[in-house]
Design a protein around this motif. Structure first.
Motif, PDB file in Angstrom:
ATOM      1  N   ARG A 294      38.402  47.142   8.151  1.00 60.69           N
ATOM      2  CA  ARG A 294      38.333  45.826   8.011  1.00 60.69           C
ATOM      3  C   ARG A 294      37.052  45.542   8.653  1.00 60.69           C
ATOM      4  NH1 ARG A 294      44.105  45.525   9.466  1.00 60.69           N
ATOM      5  NH2 ARG A 294      43.253  45.290  11.828  1.00 60.69           N
ATOM      6  N   GLU A 295      36.489  46.034   9.580  1.00 58.78           N
ATOM      7  CA  GLU A 295      35.395  45.816  10.124  1.00 58.78           C
ATOM      8  C   GLU A 295      34.291  46.466   9.236  1.00 58.78           C
ATOM      9  OE1 GLU A 295      35.282  47.621  13.915  1.00 58.78           O
ATOM     10  OE2 GLU A 295      36.380  46.239  14.901  1.00 58.78           O
ATOM     11  N   GLN A 296      34.372  47.562   8.399  1.00 59.13           N
ATOM     12  CA  GLN A 296      33.360  47.876   7.535  1.00 59.13           C
ATOM     13  C   GLN A 296      33.287  47.010   6.507  1.00 59.13           C
ATOM     14  OE1 GLN A 296      35.070  51.855   6.515  1.00 59.13           O
ATOM     15  NE2 GLN A 296      34.206  52.826   8.548  1.00 59.13           N
ATOM     16  N   ARG A 297      34.340  46.387   5.937  1.00 62.02           N
ATOM     17  CA  ARG A 297      34.254  45.547   4.836  1.00 62.02           C
ATOM     18  C   ARG A 297      33.548  44.282   5.306  1.00 62.02           C
ATOM     19  NH1 ARG A 297      39.555  47.354   3.883  1.00 62.02           N
ATOM     20  NH2 ARG A 297      40.441  45.746   5.103  1.00 62.02           N
ATOM     21  N   ARG A 298      33.917  43.562   6.383  1.00 62.99           N
ATOM     22  CA  ARG A 298      33.224  42.451   6.988  1.00 62.99           C
ATOM     23  C   ARG A 298      31.779  42.886   7.024  1.00 62.99           C
ATOM     24  NH1 ARG A 298      37.791  41.691  10.238  1.00 62.99           N
ATOM     25  NH2 ARG A 298      36.762  42.950  11.875  1.00 62.99           N
ATOM     26  N   GLU A 299      31.399  43.981   7.578  1.00 63.77           N
ATOM     27  CA  GLU A 299      29.847  44.272   7.587  1.00 63.77           C
ATOM     28  C   GLU A 299      29.459  44.386   6.165  1.00 63.77           C
ATOM     29  OE1 GLU A 299      26.182  45.303   9.280  1.00 63.77           O
ATOM     30  OE2 GLU A 299      27.905  44.268   9.960  1.00 63.77           O
ATOM     31  N   ALA A 300      29.973  45.134   5.349  1.00 63.72           N
ATOM     32  CA  ALA A 300      29.320  45.141   3.969  1.00 63.72           C
ATOM     33  C   ALA A 300      29.237  43.720   3.336  1.00 63.72           C
ATOM     34  CB  ALA A 300      30.370  46.130   3.163  1.00 63.72           C
ATOM     35  N   GLU A 301      30.006  42.900   3.552  1.00 65.88           N
ATOM     36  CA  GLU A 301      30.149  41.654   3.025  1.00 65.88           C
ATOM     37  C   GLU A 301      28.948  40.745   3.843  1.00 65.88           C
ATOM     38  OE1 GLU A 301      30.417  38.319   0.782  1.00 65.88           O
ATOM     39  OE2 GLU A 301      31.299  40.164   0.314  1.00 65.88           O
ATOM     40  N   ARG A 302      28.822  40.987   4.962  1.00 65.44           N
ATOM     41  CA  ARG A 302      27.479  40.196   5.635  1.00 65.44           C
ATOM     42  C   ARG A 302      26.180  40.689   5.074  1.00 65.44           C
ATOM     43  NH1 ARG A 302      24.229  41.100   9.518  1.00 65.44           N
ATOM     44  NH2 ARG A 302      24.374  43.069   9.507  1.00 65.44           N
ATOM     45  N   ARG A 303      26.273  42.117   4.978  1.00 67.38           N
ATOM     46  CA  ARG A 303      24.951  42.566   4.251  1.00 67.38           C
ATOM     47  C   ARG A 303      24.559  42.124   2.766  1.00 67.38           C
ATOM     48  NH1 ARG A 303      26.681  47.437   6.541  1.00 67.38           N
ATOM     49  NH2 ARG A 303      27.425  48.065   4.446  1.00 67.38           N
ATOM     50  N   ARG A 304      25.551  41.865   1.971  1.00 65.94           N
ATOM     51  CA  ARG A 304      25.645  41.385   0.743  1.00 65.94           C
ATOM     52  C   ARG A 304      25.300  39.957   0.633  1.00 65.94           C
ATOM     53  NH1 ARG A 304      30.213  45.010  -0.418  1.00 65.94           N
ATOM     54  NH2 ARG A 304      31.553  43.258   0.148  1.00 65.94           N
ATOM     55  N   SER A 305      25.828  39.159   1.559  1.00 69.21           N
ATOM     56  CA  SER A 305      25.472  37.812   2.056  1.00 69.21           C
ATOM     57  C   SER A 305      24.061  37.635   2.377  1.00 69.21           C
ATOM     58  CB  SER A 305      26.393  37.315   2.993  1.00 69.21           C
ATOM     59  OG  SER A 305      26.039  35.736   3.338  1.00 69.21           O
ATOM     60  N   LEU A 306      23.477  38.427   3.132  1.00 65.95           N
ATOM     61  CA  LEU A 306      22.241  38.398   3.648  1.00 65.95           C
ATOM     62  C   LEU A 306      21.209  38.805   2.533  1.00 65.95           C
ATOM     63  CD1 LEU A 306      22.381  39.899   7.168  1.00 65.95           C
ATOM     64  CD2 LEU A 306      21.977  37.446   6.655  1.00 65.95           C
ATOM     65  N   GLU A 307      21.639  39.629   1.797  1.00 63.05           N
ATOM     66  CA  GLU A 307      20.633  40.144   0.838  1.00 63.05           C
ATOM     67  C   GLU A 307      20.523  38.926  -0.489  1.00 63.05           C
ATOM     68  OE1 GLU A 307      22.464  43.486  -0.776  1.00 63.05           O
ATOM     69  OE2 GLU A 307      21.736  44.934   0.765  1.00 63.05           O
ATOM     70  N   ARG A 308      21.896  38.253  -0.714  1.00 66.69           N
ATOM     71  CA  ARG A 308      21.889  37.186  -1.692  1.00 66.69           C
ATOM     72  C   ARG A 308      20.972  36.065  -1.054  1.00 66.69           C
ATOM     73  NH1 ARG A 308      27.447  38.530  -2.098  1.00 66.69           N
ATOM     74  NH2 ARG A 308      27.954  36.940  -0.440  1.00 66.69           N
ATOM     75  N   ARG A 309      21.164  35.747   0.204  1.00 74.16           N
ATOM     76  CA  ARG A 309      20.445  34.686   0.888  1.00 74.16           C
ATOM     77  C   ARG A 309      18.878  34.942   0.917  1.00 74.16           C
ATOM     78  NH1 ARG A 309      19.621  34.155   7.301  1.00 74.16           N
ATOM     79  NH2 ARG A 309      18.227  35.942   6.604  1.00 74.16           N
ATOM     80  N   ASP A 310      18.316  36.337   1.121  1.00 75.68           N
ATOM     81  CA  ASP A 310      17.230  36.598   1.085  1.00 75.68           C
ATOM     82  C   ASP A 310      16.428  36.542  -0.455  1.00 75.68           C
ATOM     83  OD1 ASP A 310      16.950  37.087   3.515  1.00 75.68           O
ATOM     84  OD2 ASP A 310      16.936  39.243   3.403  1.00 75.68           O
ATOM     85  N   ALA A 311      17.292  37.047  -1.389  1.00 75.53           N
ATOM     86  CA  ALA A 311      16.893  36.847  -2.834  1.00 75.53           C
ATOM     87  C   ALA A 311      16.698  35.326  -3.017  1.00 75.53           C
ATOM     88  CB  ALA A 311      18.018  37.408  -3.480  1.00 75.53           C
ATOM     89  N   ALA A 312      17.600  34.319  -2.577  1.00 72.39           N
ATOM     90  CA  ALA A 312      17.484  33.253  -3.029  1.00 72.39           C
ATOM     91  C   ALA A 312      16.435  32.369  -2.374  1.00 72.39           C
ATOM     92  CB  ALA A 312      18.794  32.399  -2.688  1.00 72.39           C
ATOM     93  N   LEU A 313      15.933  32.677  -1.018  1.00 70.49           N
ATOM     94  CA  LEU A 313      15.084  32.236  -0.150  1.00 70.49           C
ATOM     95  C   LEU A 313      13.570  32.510  -0.864  1.00 70.49           C
ATOM     96  CD1 LEU A 313      14.529  30.732   2.511  1.00 70.49           C
ATOM     97  CD2 LEU A 313      14.344  32.950   3.546  1.00 70.49           C
ATOM     98  N   ILE A 314      13.286  33.927  -1.057  1.00 69.99           N
ATOM     99  CA  ILE A 314      12.055  34.061  -1.826  1.00 69.99           C
ATOM    100  C   ILE A 314      11.773  33.713  -3.132  1.00 69.99           C
ATOM    101  CG2 ILE A 314      12.626  36.471  -2.849  1.00 69.99           C
ATOM    102  CD1 ILE A 314      10.132  37.403  -1.276  1.00 69.99           C
ATOM    103  N   ALA A 315      12.916  33.379  -3.656  1.00 71.95           N
ATOM    104  CA  ALA A 315      12.866  32.896  -5.382  1.00 71.95           C
ATOM    105  C   ALA A 315      12.632  31.304  -5.036  1.00 71.95           C
ATOM    106  CB  ALA A 315      14.151  32.902  -5.926  1.00 71.95           C
ATOM    107  N   ARG A 316      13.151  30.593  -4.151  1.00 73.77           N
ATOM    108  CA  ARG A 316      12.547  29.270  -3.662  1.00 73.77           C
ATOM    109  C   ARG A 316      11.198  29.183  -3.168  1.00 73.77           C
ATOM    110  NH1 ARG A 316      16.207  24.957  -0.405  1.00 73.77           N
ATOM    111  NH2 ARG A 316      15.269  22.903  -0.973  1.00 73.77           N
ATOM    112  N   TYR A 317      10.712  30.024  -2.196  1.00 75.09           N
ATOM    113  CA  TYR A 317       9.662  29.929  -1.693  1.00 75.09           C
ATOM    114  C   TYR A 317       8.570  31.330  -1.834  1.00 75.09           C
ATOM    115  CZ  TYR A 317      11.954  26.182   0.707  1.00 75.09           C
ATOM    116  OH  TYR A 317      12.745  24.963   1.150  1.00 75.09           O
ATOM    117  N   PRO A 318       7.977  31.198  -3.109  1.00 78.00           N
ATOM    118  CA  PRO A 318       7.288  32.644  -3.356  1.00 78.00           C
ATOM    119  C   PRO A 318       6.157  32.765  -2.547  1.00 78.00           C
ATOM    120  CG  PRO A 318       7.104  30.912  -5.025  1.00 78.00           C
ATOM    121  CD  PRO A 318       8.065  30.278  -4.304  1.00 78.00           C
ATOM    122  N   ASP A 319       5.630  31.699  -1.800  1.00 81.11           N
ATOM    123  CA  ASP A 319       4.555  31.994  -1.064  1.00 81.11           C
ATOM    124  C   ASP A 319       4.518  30.892   0.130  1.00 81.11           C
ATOM    125  OD1 ASP A 319       3.677  29.163  -2.346  1.00 81.11           O
ATOM    126  OD2 ASP A 319       2.671  30.597  -3.874  1.00 81.11           O
TER     127      ASP A 319
END
Length: 229
Positions: free
Chosen positions: A101-126
């Motif tokens: 369960r902890e491994q799944r939560r950690e994997a989901e947390r990493r995926r969530s951070l990756e999605r957030r980072d992708a959206a953030l840099i797409a919105r603010y390219p500079d």
């Protein structure tokens, strides 16, 4: 007339050595195969089970996700060679389940951070785009503060007139008309409400700036990684 076959001694010794080498090779191969199977069992079993989430899993070795439940080892034909019982105690199974369960939560947390980072840099390219976003987010608070300050100025002008009327009753304010006293009280409450609104918007500006500062720190790292590619 009888023919006589003569075998040269050197050729005889060579043949003997060849036969010995062949026998040794066969013995080694047989020993290697025996390390990977039980006597009488064919090589290449397939392990299969259904894990705790209902997923059907297959592997060429015992499946870690199913150590808490029964597994079947299949022959190449698909028939069951043997059944492997659960190899963990109840406490061990619970510990394993908690780890999963902890491994799944950690994997989901990493995926969530990756999605957030992708959206953030797409919105603010500079940096320029990010500063424009900050100004836009702060604009609404500025509008509200300006409106509240304008309202306070109006209320203060009204209060000045009310105070001029109260001068007639300066000797004994208790003789002032109830309507005048209520108007002064309402004016004080209205000014206090506008001041609270300004304080609230100032707090909101601080929150917005803190959020954009945090975003900027992350974006600077993302921009560096992007530019380094």
């Amino acid at each position: 007339m009888t023919a006589t076959l003569t075998v040269h001694p050197v050729a005889c010794r060579a043949a003997t050595l060849a036969l010995a080498a062949f026998g040794l090779l066969a013995l080694c191969c047989g020993s290697a195969q025996a390390q990977y199977r039980q006597p009488g069992e064919p090589i290449g079993g397939i392990y299969t089970c259904t894990d705790a989430h209902g997923r059907r899993l297959n592997s060429d070795r015992p499946i870690t996700e199913c150590m808490d439940r029964e597994q079947r080892e299949l022959n190449r034909s698909g028939s069951t060679r043997r059944v492997l019982p659960p190899s963990l105690s109840p406490a061990e199974r619970e510990k394993l389940a908690q780890q999963q369960r902890e491994q799944r939560r950690e994997a989901e947390r990493r995926r969530s951070l990756e999605r957030r980072d992708a959206a953030l840099i797409a919105r603010y390219p500079d940096r320029q785009a990010h500063e424009a976003g900050r100004e836009e987010a702060l604009l609404q608070t500025t509008v509200i503060v300006n409106a509240a300050e304008a309202r306070i100025s109006t209320l203060q002008a009204e209060r000045k007139k009310l105070d001029e009327e109260m001068e007639f009753y300066s000797a004994d304010p208790s003789k002032a008309p109830p309507q005048l006293r209520r108007a002064i009280e309402a004016n004080e409450q209205a000014i206090a409400q506008q001041q609270q609104a300004i304080e609230g918007q100032n707090s909101e500006r601080q929150r917005i700036n803190a959020a954009f500062d945090e975003e900027l720190a992350r974006l600077e790292q993302l921009w560096r990684e992007r530019d380094a590619q």
